[in-house]
Design an enzyme around this catalytic site. Structure first.
Site, mmCIF file in Angstrom:
data_model
loop_
_atom_site.group_PDB
_atom_site.id
_atom_site.type_symbol
_atom_site.label_atom_id
_atom_site.label_comp_id
_atom_site.label_asym_id
_atom_site.label_seq_id
_atom_site.Cartn_x
_atom_site.Cartn_y
_atom_site.Cartn_z
ATOM 1 N N TYR A 99 -15.755 2.036 7.667
ATOM 2 C CA TYR A 99 -14.189 1.777 7.423
ATOM 3 C C TYR A 99 -13.519 1.233 8.761
ATOM 4 C CZ TYR A 99 -9.067 2.893 6.854
ATOM 5 O OH TYR A 99 -7.535 2.663 6.623
ATOM 6 N N SER A 147 -5.681 -0.205 11.139
ATOM 7 C CA SER A 147 -5.632 1.072 11.346
ATOM 8 C C SER A 147 -5.936 1.391 12.611
ATOM 9 C CB SER A 147 -6.848 1.807 10.308
ATOM 10 O OG SER A 147 -7.002 3.268 10.587
HETATM 11 N N1 LIG Z 1 -3.362 6.790 4.693
HETATM 12 C C1 LIG Z 1 -3.760 6.605 5.871
HETATM 13 O O1 LIG Z 1 -3.876 7.391 6.655
HETATM 14 C C2 LIG Z 1 -3.950 5.209 6.394
HETATM 15 C C3 LIG Z 1 -4.391 5.332 7.864
HETATM 16 C C4 LIG Z 1 -4.636 3.986 8.234
HETATM 17 C C5 LIG Z 1 -4.321 2.870 7.553
HETATM 18 N N2 LIG Z 1 -3.999 2.890 6.277
HETATM 19 C C6 LIG Z 1 -4.168 1.607 5.530
HETATM 20 O O2 LIG Z 1 -2.942 1.607 4.612
HETATM 21 C C7 LIG Z 1 -3.182 0.656 3.588
HETATM 22 C C8 LIG Z 1 -2.551 1.480 2.425
HETATM 23 O O3 LIG Z 1 -3.219 2.532 2.320
HETATM 24 P P1 LIG Z 1 -2.281 3.908 1.457
HETATM 25 O O4 LIG Z 1 -2.462 4.914 2.875
HETATM 26 O O5 LIG Z 1 -0.856 3.324 1.066
HETATM 27 O O6 LIG Z 1 -3.343 4.351 0.498
HETATM 28 P P2 LIG Z 1 -3.211 4.154 -1.080
HETATM 29 O O7 LIG Z 1 -2.032 4.571 -1.715
HETATM 30 O O8 LIG Z 1 -4.536 4.867 -1.537
HETATM 31 O O9 LIG Z 1 -3.320 2.657 -1.344
HETATM 32 C C9 LIG Z 1 -4.527 2.003 -1.492
HETATM 33 C C10 LIG Z 1 -4.304 1.109 -2.305
HETATM 34 O O10 LIG Z 1 -5.302 -0.178 -2.273
HETATM 35 C C11 LIG Z 1 -5.662 -0.570 -3.486
HETATM 36 N N3 LIG Z 1 -6.891 -1.148 -3.447
HETATM 37 C C12 LIG Z 1 -8.135 -0.305 -3.107
HETATM 38 N N4 LIG Z 1 -9.121 -1.390 -3.475
HETATM 39 C C13 LIG Z 1 -8.508 -2.497 -4.003
HETATM 40 C C14 LIG Z 1 -9.012 -3.817 -4.594
HETATM 41 N N5 LIG Z 1 -10.390 -3.887 -4.536
HETATM 42 N N6 LIG Z 1 -8.217 -4.517 -5.251
HETATM 43 C C15 LIG Z 1 -6.935 -4.457 -5.245
HETATM 44 N N7 LIG Z 1 -6.431 -3.047 -4.839
HETATM 45 C C16 LIG Z 1 -7.181 -2.482 -4.075
HETATM 46 C C17 LIG Z 1 -5.453 0.655 -4.046
HETATM 47 O O11 LIG Z 1 -5.309 0.303 -5.619
HETATM 48 P P3 LIG Z 1 -5.841 1.374 -6.791
HETATM 49 O O12 LIG Z 1 -4.901 2.312 -6.989
HETATM 50 O O13 LIG Z 1 -5.856 0.307 -8.005
HETATM 51 O O14 LIG Z 1 -7.268 1.888 -6.444
HETATM 52 C C18 LIG Z 1 -4.327 1.435 -3.465
HETATM 53 O O15 LIG Z 1 -3.098 0.926 -4.326
HETATM 54 C C19 LIG Z 1 -4.696 0.467 3.442
HETATM 55 O O16 LIG Z 1 -4.853 -0.761 4.213
HETATM 56 C C20 LIG Z 1 -5.200 1.738 4.344
HETATM 57 O O17 LIG Z 1 -6.531 1.245 4.693
HETATM 58 C C21 LIG Z 1 -3.922 4.127 5.688
#
Ligand SMILES: NC(=O)c1ccc[n+]([C@@H]2O[C@H](COP(=O)([O-])OP(=O)(O)OC[C@H]3O[C@@H](n4cnc5c(N)ncnc54)[C@H](OP(=O)(O)O)[C@@H]3O)[C@@H](O)[C@H]2O)c1
Ligand SMILES: Cc1cc2nc3c(=O)[nH]c(=O)nc-3n(C[C@H](O)[C@H](O)[C@H](O)COP(=O)(O)OP(=O)(O)OC[C@H]3O[C@@H](n4cnc5c(N)ncnc54)[C@H](O)[C@@H]3O)c2cc1C
Lengths: 245, 433
Positions: free
Chosen positions: A151, A138
């Site tokens: 984070y 990120s």
């Molecule tokens: N959205 C943003 O603005 C942003 C910005 C920078 C980086 N990112 C990164 O992008 C990646 C994807 O995130 P996203 O934005 O697509 O959000 P998201 O849809 O909320 O996805 C996060 C996923 O991680 C899973 N997860 C969390 N803890 C877990 C665990 N202990 N074991 C297995 N699965 C787990 C969640 O599963 P559950 O549904 O079961 O909770 C969820 O499916 C992440 O690494 C995030 O840090 C996001």
């Protein structure tokens, strides 16, 4: 046809990425902890054209299970073409400040689980001498800020670890891609107000697949974040520490 | 900036919203009212709920099953029509009915019971829906079809989102020999001619509609281009879709649509074709979705936003009423690029408050201009009432309660089946006593 493995497959960004591969007729292996939601995704990807979709239910915070998890994937796929690490939680910073337990859990989910998986996967990739490891870090990992340094530091760990790994595996023809998204409109950020800087998960997915194909090392997605972070990284610390970022 | 907006951005509402996490999710347990929200392609306030929340179907975007033999598709309600086309077209299937943009959700298409250029043969979207699940605020999940919970089935089709949240739906697709369209464009001179060509085309042409030059008046009133098309034969090579999309980068402070640009555009657009009839084989995208290649084109109307006026008038009064409407618009000197005229067919919809009925429909966009737009609409309303016609809620932001209740006398039946926790800005407006 490629073998694609996705950790945190229920993530919105991961799912959009999986759809691109499914539409190409690739074989997928998905890992996530929410079984019902994963079932929806498996059926959807099959309909969209995936050659096959295998999956495993696994909480990726259970670090001692990850070795078995990687072994199971290897039972299905002899060769790993693309491995995407996409799970994560947006830590509640004020709550972390009041709870050591929570801080450590967040570091485990966003940091140590990545390190564990990468340690295991690196050896597989090194041996096969091909493939791509794509790791979602990120922009938050580029500089510590008061509003989300738990984070951010976990992501910083992931960025630095993958940088070193890239250095190691480049000799084996293995791509290590560090992905640094900015703001993305996903369930993780559903509670935040949205403005012009926000991207959609579909945009991210295209950027990720593109960067994998072009054998990139580090990508900011969308690309303009490279410049925003350039500025943020270059603010002198004596100024930066006074800001409320 | 709220991400929950309507297409016309009028009225301006800073809308709060939440997402349903997945199809098993529960509706919000907040004391305030809420409203299902699809992709915000409704023009007015039928997709907004200023006093409460909207519940977005954004995460309900999975296919559940697709049978390439029978063309039966089951998908979640937030799946957009463009995704369906991408999936089914290679298997020889097509949407039985589609509106003029492919960026609408299945839930939105059902809740407004949308129609397309083939209404005269296929009816509305709701005619092709076999079943769906309706999630109510008391957590009940009603499986609705023509046989099961039939009153909810009928009230939900064209039900403006008020009966509950559709979580998934089952749709019968249509077999086509070729996704490409064999089309004709006929330049016509008078309104009379429009109705003649339309009548001649009804039987043999699946898709029909006309673009009208809404600046032309006098003897030229109603002149335009009549477009008709059929799916091409199986052996016709399909032209490639253009992958080019344009983007309107920002909202200008004032509308770029003004009397000058309007006149120039309408003249040039009418005169673009020299010959009387032009035929071509077209990819289905530019034919069915000419506007989809310009992202966020609604921004050209500026910060004040715009409104669409879409009405239908019964067959017997069609000619006179359309003539009067076009006359009033031309003399206001205040029309739009996009004036569309079409004759509906008589295939009944299962929907209780479905908009289309046999007769002609006219749709035009107008920038919002203080004191001007709504005054013109008032004049147009008078014609519609007089002709016994009605206005399309999906496009509306101005209809009074009195008019709505006259146009849709069944509204009380919908009110009875409305989920007590659901409301919308439009519903409050049109049901005031
Ligand atoms: N959205 C943003 O603005 C942003 C910005 C920078 C980086 N990112 C990164 O992008 C990646 C994807 O995130 P996203 O934005 O697509 O959000 P998201 O849809 O909320 O996805 C996060 C996923 O991680 C899973 N997860 C969390 N803890 C877990 C665990 N202990 N074991 C297995 N699965 C787990 C969640 O599963 P559950 O549904 O079961 O909770 C969820 O499916 C992440 O690494 C995030 O840090 C996001
Ligand atoms: C360029 C353009 C061209 C158009 N052409 C046509 C046309 O040719 N014919 C036509 O009929 N319409 C047309 N429309 C209007 C459009 O098809 C409708 O407004 C459609 O309903 C929008 O769908 P949406 O998914 O954006 O839903 P929204 O606009 O977000 O919502 C529409 C309604 O559906 C309800 N709703 C949404 N999801 C659900 C759900 N899951 N369960 C229950 N209720 C739900 C909402 O509460 C609301 O009442 C056009 C619009 C545009 C922008």
């Amino acid at each position: 046809m490629q073998n694609i493995v996705i950790f945190g497959a229920t993530s919105a960004i991961a799912e959009s990425t999986a759809r691109i591969y499914a539409e190409r007729g690739d074989r997928l292996f998905l890992v996530a902890r929410n079984e019902q939601r994963l079932n929806d995704i498996v059926a959807d990807l099959q309909i969209r054209g995936a050659q096959s979709v295998d999956y495993l239910i696994q909480d990726l915070g259970e670090l001692d299970q990850l070795e078995v998890c990687v072994a199971k994937i290897k039972d299905t796929f002899q060769r790993l073409d693309v491995v995407l690490l996409a799970h994560g939680t947006l830590s509640d910073q004020p709550a972390c400040e009041q709870s050591l337990d929570l801080t450590l859990t967040e570091l485990k989910t966003n940091g140590l689980s990545f390190i564990s998986l990468l340690t295991l996967l690196a050896n597989e990739m090194e041996e096969q001498r091909t493939g791509s490891l794509a790791i979602i870090s990120s922009v938050a990992g580029d500089r510590g800020r008061q509003s989300n340094y738990v984070y951010g530091s976990a992501k910083s760990l992931v960025s630095t670890f993958s940088q070193g790994l890239r250095n190691r595996l480049s000799k084996q023809n293995v791509q290590v891609l560090t992905i640094k998204p900015g703001f993305v409109d996903t369930p993780m950020t559903a509670h935040l107000p949205k403005g012009a800087l926000w991207a959609k998960p579909e945009q991210l997915a295209e950027g990720i697949v593109n960067a994998i194909e072009k054998k990139k090392n580090v990508v900011y997605l969308p690309g303009f974040w490279r410049y925003i972070m350039l500025i943020i990284k270059h603010i002198p610390e004596f100024v930066f520490k006074r800001l409320s970022l | 900036m709220s991400k929950y907006t309507s297409w016309g951005c009028y009225p301006k509402i800073d809308q709060r919203g939440v997402c349903l996490a997945d199809k098993r999710g529960e509706l919000p347990a907040t004391p305030e009212s809420f409203l299902p929200y699809g992709n915000g392609r409704s023009y007015g306030d039928s997709c907004l709920n200023a006093e409460g929340l909207v519940v977005s179907s954004q995460a309900l975007n999975h296919f559940i099953s697709f049978d390439p033999q029978s063309g039966l598709l089951v998908c979640e309600a937030g799946v957009k029509l463009n995704e369906i086309l991408k999936l089914v077209v290679p298997h020889g299937w097509f949407l039985p009915v589609t509106p003029g943009t492919k960026f609408v959700t299945v839930g939105g298409a059902i809740a407004n019971d949308v129609h397309g250029k083939n209404h005269h043969l296929e009816g509305t979207f709701g005619c092709h829906v076999k079943s769906f699940e309706l999630l109510r605020s008391d957590s009940q999940r009603l499986l609705c079809s023509r046989d099961q919970n039939a009153e909810y089935f009928a009230a939900t089709i064209a039900g403006l989102g008020l009966t509950g949240m559709i979580t998934w739906a089952e749709i019968q697709l249509k077999r086509v020999p070729n996704p490409a369209i064999k089309m004709e464009n006929i330049k016509y001179q008078t309104l009379n001619e429009f109705f003649e060509i339309s009548k001649d085309s009804d039987q043999d042409w699946e898709y029909t509609m006309a673009w009208v030059d809404c600046i032309a008046s006098g003897s030229r009133l109603g002149r335009g281009h009549f477009t008709r098309g059929n799916h091409a034969g199986a052996h016709q090579a399909s032209p490639k879709a253009s992958s080019k999309t344009l983007q309107v980068p920002l909202t200008p402070p004032i509308s770029l649509i003004n009397p000058l640009t309007l006149k120039a555009f309408n003249w040039a657009y009418y005169e673009r074709q020299r010959q009387h009839t032009k035929s071509a084989i077209s990819h289905y995208e530019p034919f069915l979705y000419p506007l989809d290649s310009i992202n966020d084109w609604n921004r050209i109307y500026g910060r004040k936003g715009f409104l669409q006026y879409q009405c239908s008038v019964p067959e017997t009064h069609s000619y006179d009423a359309i003539k009067e409407l076009l006359g009033r618009i031309a003399s206001a000197g205040f029309g739009s690029f996009l004036a569309v005229l079409k004759v509906f067919g008589d295939k009944p919809s299962p929907g209780l408050l479905s908009f289309p009925s046999p007769g002609a429909t006219l749709a035009l966009d107008f920038p919002f201009v203080e004191g001007k737009t709504l005054a013109l609409f008032k004049q147009l309303d008078d014609v519609v009432v007089e002709a016994g016609g009605r206005i399309y809620p999906a496009k509306d932001a101005h209809m009074s309660a009195e008019l709505f209740q006259q146009f849709y006398p069944n509204w009380r039946e919908l009110e009875v089946l409305r989920d007590p926790k659901i409301s919308s800005s439009m519903w409050r407006r049109v049901t005031q006593e």
